[in-house]
Motif scaffolding. Sequence first.
Motif: not given
Length: 417
Positions: A256-257, A259-261, A264-267, A269-271
């Motif tokens: 998770r971390r 992917v967010e990096k 981006g946290p709103d991407s 992929q982050a979902k």
Amino acid sequence: MDKIPLSRRGFLTTSSAAVLGAGAFAQPDPDKPTRVGVIGVGGRGTYLLNILLSVPATSVPAICDINEENLARAVGVVRDTRGNSPDGYSRGPFDYRRMLERDDLDAVLIATPIELHAAMAVDAMHAGKHVASEVPGATNMDDCHALVKAKRKTGRRYMLLENYIYGYERMMVANMCKQGVFGETYYAECAYIHDCNYLRFKPDGSLTWRGETSRDHNGNTYPTHSLGPIAKWMGINKTDRLVSLTCMDSKGLGIRRYVEKKFGPDSQQAKTQWAGGGMCVTLIKTAQDRLITVYYDVCSPRPLNLFLLIQGDEGLYDSRQGIYLDGVSPKDEWQKWQTYSDKYEHEYWKTRGEEAKTTGHGGGDYFVVSDFVEMVQQDKEPDIDVYDSATWSAVTPLSQESLRKGGSDVKFPDFTT
Ligand SMILES: NC(=O)c1ccc[n+]([C@@H]2O[C@H](COP(=O)([O-])OP(=O)(O)OC[C@H]3O[C@@H](n4cnc5c(N)ncnc54)[C@H](O)[C@@H]3O)[C@@H](O)[C@H]2O)c1
């Protein structure tokens, strides 16, 4: 892809002992080459193809890949090395079956994404071909059984390309176990801890097959690199067998971390909801009341760690520490494993070590290909056979079943009976 600068000498002149057994290496007949079709020539398949082409008395008349670019590259590798252009098969996901209809192939080497291995191997055996399969051999229980059934029904040879068994240190420890240096062994630990997050996404941000596996499956989805060496050291499927396992895992914060990096946290992929992604620990019991702990984590930010430990009543080997032998090593002190290398060096490494060092995975890639060619040339059972493949690969579905049942004990079938 670099060519593998192997000389032919090692393949031509050595006699070899099988990984844990013994057997003379027959002189290959140059007029009767081992004819191999390759299915899947991405990173791994192309690498293995290069090694295969360095083996004398082999030929590659056909290659299959749904990716035309990868196929063309692999055809070019054969043309540059051997001067002939193999026929290419790329008309969709089942075009490998058309390749299997050829009567000029003795064997196929399968290096496609993991979920395809078993079906392709089964089809190949039914088409009369011997098989070398990349790891794992299967990803679900039905496929584990199907592999064994096809092998028995067709009488073809099947080898799992588990290259992690063949490293210098590991084969030395195999020798030590075989000679009882650690006494009676009763406990082992092994790990496949490898940050593979960078392999989960294509350049456009969509998931690769490895990414899809992590999204869709929890449990230990890549068990053979860790369990394979231990199973050989402990004589699994020979003098003992795996009977049950229980599995637990942590939440998947590592992936998770990452992917967010990266996105981006709103991407989008982050979902993604990841089924796996943390540390997964499997405890396996054997029929002889021995215990194996298998650690698996391919998502956390940490350096590669593939440790192995085997404990007997006379001492132990721990790849992180060394060797301790009761009454031999200084009290409470680890000895470097090299202390024992002169005495317990494996025959493979004595006779072909220099050749092996030129290939990847600590020389394992050389020996795994060499053993496959030997299996076909001599039409003999390999050391890493279909029963090993089914048993080790069964850790994937069984660990998933155990997780579904809150860490309950689940049973291994005995594939050998
Ligand atoms: N033993 C090892 O050390 C080791 C190392 C890396 C990979 N592997 C294994 O090798 C296999 C391949 O991994 P990779 O990294 O090369 O992956 P990859 O994605 O680079 O290559 C897979 C190839 O298979 C092809 N393919 C997919 N579906 C196909 C189909 N239906 N018919 C024909 N070709 C098809 C793809 O187009 C691709 O070229 C995996 O099973 C992986 O677990 C093993």
